[in-house]
Design a protein around this motif. Structure first.
Motif, PDB file in Angstrom:
ATOM      1  N   ALA A 173     -19.012  -9.109   0.661  1.00  0.00           N
ATOM      2  CA  ALA A 173     -18.911  -9.612   2.029  1.00  0.00           C
ATOM      3  C   ALA A 173     -19.978  -8.988   2.925  1.00  0.00           C
ATOM      4  N   LYS A 174     -20.194  -7.697   2.766  1.00  0.00           N
ATOM      5  CA  LYS A 174     -21.210  -7.018   3.572  1.00  0.00           C
ATOM      6  C   LYS A 174     -22.606  -7.538   3.239  1.00  0.00           C
ATOM      7  N   GLU A 175     -22.843  -7.740   1.945  1.00  0.00           N
ATOM      8  CA  GLU A 175     -24.171  -8.190   1.504  1.00  0.00           C
ATOM      9  C   GLU A 175     -24.527  -9.554   2.078  1.00  0.00           C
ATOM     10  N   GLU A 176     -23.527 -10.445   2.188  1.00  0.00           N
ATOM     11  CA  GLU A 176     -23.789 -11.808   2.663  1.00  0.00           C
ATOM     12  C   GLU A 176     -23.402 -12.001   4.128  1.00  0.00           C
ATOM     13  N   ASN A 177     -23.066 -10.899   4.806  1.00  0.00           N
ATOM     14  CA  ASN A 177     -22.691 -10.966   6.215  1.00  0.00           C
ATOM     15  C   ASN A 177     -21.492 -11.893   6.431  1.00  0.00           C
ATOM     16  N   LEU A 178     -20.488 -11.742   5.560  1.00  0.00           N
ATOM     17  CA  LEU A 178     -19.268 -12.539   5.645  1.00  0.00           C
ATOM     18  C   LEU A 178     -18.134 -11.688   6.220  1.00  0.00           C
ATOM     19  N   THR A 179     -17.002 -12.307   6.440  1.00  0.00           N
ATOM     20  CA  THR A 179     -15.839 -11.590   6.970  1.00  0.00           C
ATOM     21  C   THR A 179     -15.408 -10.489   6.010  1.00  0.00           C
ATOM     22  N   ILE A 180     -15.322  -9.275   6.515  1.00  0.00           N
ATOM     23  CA  ILE A 180     -14.933  -8.131   5.693  1.00  0.00           C
ATOM     24  C   ILE A 180     -13.425  -7.930   5.788  1.00  0.00           C
ATOM     25  N   PRO A 181     -12.731  -7.791   4.671  1.00  0.00           N
ATOM     26  CA  PRO A 181     -11.291  -7.504   4.726  1.00  0.00           C
ATOM     27  C   PRO A 181     -11.020  -6.268   5.583  1.00  0.00           C
ATOM     28  N   VAL A 182      -9.912  -6.326   6.321  1.00  0.00           N
ATOM     29  CA  VAL A 182      -9.596  -5.221   7.231  1.00  0.00           C
ATOM     30  C   VAL A 182      -8.378  -4.431   6.792  1.00  0.00           C
ATOM     31  N   ALA A 183      -7.650  -4.933   5.785  1.00  0.00           N
ATOM     32  CA  ALA A 183      -6.391  -4.275   5.408  1.00  0.00           C
ATOM     33  C   ALA A 183      -6.121  -4.428   3.927  1.00  0.00           C
ATOM     34  N   ILE A 184      -5.411  -3.443   3.388  1.00  0.00           N
ATOM     35  CA  ILE A 184      -4.908  -3.547   2.023  1.00  0.00           C
ATOM     36  C   ILE A 184      -3.403  -3.311   2.037  1.00  0.00           C
ATOM     37  N   GLN A 185      -2.744  -3.840   1.013  1.00  0.00           N
ATOM     38  CA  GLN A 185      -1.294  -3.714   0.912  1.00  0.00           C
ATOM     39  C   GLN A 185      -0.931  -3.227  -0.492  1.00  0.00           C
ATOM     40  N   PRO A 186      -0.842  -1.921  -0.670  1.00  0.00           N
ATOM     41  CA  PRO A 186      -0.488  -1.368  -1.978  1.00  0.00           C
ATOM     42  C   PRO A 186       0.998  -1.023  -2.064  1.00  0.00           C
ATOM     43  N   ASN A 187       1.463  -0.825  -3.270  1.00  0.00           N
ATOM     44  CA  ASN A 187       2.804  -0.304  -3.516  1.00  0.00           C
ATOM     45  C   ASN A 187       2.743   1.207  -3.294  1.00  0.00           C
ATOM     46  N   TYR A 188       3.480   1.694  -2.295  1.00  0.00           N
ATOM     47  CA  TYR A 188       3.389   3.116  -1.965  1.00  0.00           C
ATOM     48  C   TYR A 188       4.686   3.583  -1.330  1.00  0.00           C
ATOM     49  N   SER A 189       5.228   4.639  -1.880  1.00  0.00           N
ATOM     50  CA  SER A 189       6.440   5.253  -1.338  1.00  0.00           C
ATOM     51  C   SER A 189       6.635   6.595  -2.023  1.00  0.00           C
ATOM     52  N   LEU A 190       7.660   7.306  -1.632  1.00  0.00           N
ATOM     53  CA  LEU A 190       8.030   8.540  -2.325  1.00  0.00           C
ATOM     54  C   LEU A 190       8.298   8.282  -3.802  1.00  0.00           C
ATOM     55  N   ALA A 191       8.696   7.064  -4.135  1.00  0.00           N
ATOM     56  CA  ALA A 191       9.033   6.726  -5.511  1.00  0.00           C
ATOM     57  C   ALA A 191       7.898   5.990  -6.223  1.00  0.00           C
ATOM     58  N   HIS A 192       6.716   5.925  -5.594  1.00  0.00           N
ATOM     59  CA  HIS A 192       5.562   5.268  -6.230  1.00  0.00           C
ATOM     60  C   HIS A 192       4.300   5.751  -5.520  1.00  0.00           C
ATOM     61  N   ARG A 193       3.760   6.859  -5.990  1.00  0.00           N
ATOM     62  CA  ARG A 193       2.615   7.477  -5.329  1.00  0.00           C
ATOM     63  C   ARG A 193       1.296   7.289  -6.085  1.00  0.00           C
ATOM     64  N   SER A 194       1.376   7.003  -7.363  1.00  0.00           N
ATOM     65  CA  SER A 194       0.196   7.072  -8.226  1.00  0.00           C
ATOM     66  C   SER A 194      -0.896   6.081  -7.853  1.00  0.00           C
ATOM     67  N   ASP A 195      -0.531   4.887  -7.357  1.00  0.00           N
ATOM     68  CA  ASP A 195      -1.546   3.876  -7.062  1.00  0.00           C
ATOM     69  C   ASP A 195      -2.432   4.252  -5.875  1.00  0.00           C
ATOM     70  N   VAL A 196      -1.874   5.011  -4.954  1.00  0.00           N
ATOM     71  CA  VAL A 196      -2.587   5.288  -3.700  1.00  0.00           C
ATOM     72  C   VAL A 196      -3.259   6.649  -3.708  1.00  0.00           C
ATOM     73  N   GLU A 197      -2.557   7.662  -4.169  1.00  0.00           N
ATOM     74  CA  GLU A 197      -3.088   9.022  -4.108  1.00  0.00           C
ATOM     75  C   GLU A 197      -4.030   9.284  -5.299  1.00  0.00           C
ATOM     76  N   GLY A 198      -5.001  10.128  -5.075  1.00  0.00           N
ATOM     77  CA  GLY A 198      -5.958  10.428  -6.140  1.00  0.00           C
ATOM     78  C   GLY A 198      -7.337   9.929  -5.798  1.00  0.00           C
ATOM     79  N   ALA A 199      -8.319  10.425  -6.516  1.00  0.00           N
ATOM     80  CA  ALA A 199      -9.727  10.180  -6.192  1.00  0.00           C
ATOM     81  C   ALA A 199     -10.108   8.709  -6.270  1.00  0.00           C
ATOM     82  N   ASN A 200      -9.505   7.966  -7.197  1.00  0.00           N
ATOM     83  CA  ASN A 200      -9.900   6.568  -7.391  1.00  0.00           C
ATOM     84  C   ASN A 200      -8.795   5.588  -7.014  1.00  0.00           C
TER      85      ASN A 200
END
Length: 314
Positions: A165-192
């Motif tokens: 999107a940046k390369e072609e000057n298009l609309t850049i996403p502004v938000a993400i919606q991951p699975n995240y809670s005290l009972a599911h941390r692995s997807d969000v936390e960590g280097a990658n």
């Protein structure tokens, strides 16, 4: 980015619409929405596929209820509407033709001419990052979507989309919606993880399953409590000693700060830096615990206790 575009900073909570037309009938859904707006809320999250998993439902139920609500209350401008494409068999995939057909169908059910945030719900690997960027940019150009978000695409695919999107000057996403809670941390936390993607690209983060299908409300305190409930399938993964130990620690912290477990669970997410957790309420009475979350004060010690109790979900 300016999160105030996407959420009321005084009430950083997104109301989940998955219960509308499922566990909440139309009258209950209307009452929940009224109460949410009265509390200062605005951001309502749904998807075209809600609630295909419910017996007797085939999809589109949540959007249909929301559309009836907007028509009844004549208050479209008071709601920030987020919905999604790519998770419903009726409109499968993220090709341009499908996405355009899907958003038109969503707008018809929602009885509005635009959505405020439109997510790619699940990935479609037949589409390149460039194709995704172009397709969703076209919706913004046409005024059918104000902002673009990404849900269950991998961090690598999200990065590629944003770069395209940046390369072609298009609309850049502004938000993400991951699975995240005290009972599911692995997807969000960590280097990658998704947290790194959000930080590096200045994205808003709206976690789903923020109460882990109700586990983190504290009402499931023994194995028998998991049997025969509406969300038994989603909760079954927590019906074990690990899940019960997490709930026990959560209840302990909740008692210490004088708040209910649902409020503390959402307050923990806010302390971790999310823009706003997504949480649903079947009836207005359940909403009280959700809107109370931003006012819960968790000390560094409380956060450390919850971090330790949820280590198994890293």
């Amino acid at each position: 980015m300016a999160d105030t575009q996407l959420i009321n900073p005084e009430l950083p909570l997104a109301l989940g619409g998955n219960s509308f037309g499922w566990t909440s009938n139309e009258d209950e859904s209307f009452a929940v929405l009224d109460a949410f707006l009265e509390a200062g809320g605005a951001h309502v999250d749904t998807a075209d596929s809600y609630s295909t998993w419910a017996p007797g439902n085939s999809g589109g139920e949540s959007e249909t209820v929301l559309g009836k609500y907007l028509q009844s209350r004549r208050n479209r401008d008071k709601l920030f509407l987020a919905t999604k494409v790519g998770g419903w068999d009726k409109y499968p995939g993220l090709s341009e033709d499908n996405v355009r057909a899907a958003i038109d169908s969503s707008l018809e059910r929602l009885q509005t001419d635009r959505v405020d945030l439109y997510y790619a719900h699940h990935d479609d690997e037949t589409q390149s990052a460039q194709q995704l960027a172009r397709t969703f940019h076209g919706l913004v150009e046409d005024g059918k979507a104000r902002h673009i978000g990404i849900s269950n695409l991998s961090p690598q695919r999200q990065i590629a989309w944003i770069a395209a999107a940046k390369e072609e000057n298009l609309t850049i996403p502004v938000a993400i919606q991951p699975n995240y809670s005290l009972a599911h941390r692995s997807d969000v936390e960590g280097a990658n993880g998704y947290g790194a993607v959000a930080e590096q690209n200045n994205l808003a983060v709206f976690p789903y399953f923020s109460l882990a299908a109700g586990l983190l409300t504290g009402k499931y305190r023994k194995l028998e409590d998991f049997e025969g409930v509406d969300r038994e399938g989603q909760l079954s993964q927590f019906a074990n000693e690990t899940g019960l130990n997490l709930v026990k620690a959560l209840v302990s912290v909740s008692d210490d700060v004088g708040a209910v477990p649902a409020s503390v669970s959402l307050a923990w997410l806010l302390a971790k830096g999310v823009t706003a957790p997504i949480a649903s309420a079947r009836v207005p009475e359940q909403l009280e615990a959700l809107v109370a979350a931003p006012n819960v004060e968790l000390s560094a010690e409380h956060i450390a206790q919850l971090d330790k109790a949820s280590e198994a979900y890293l």
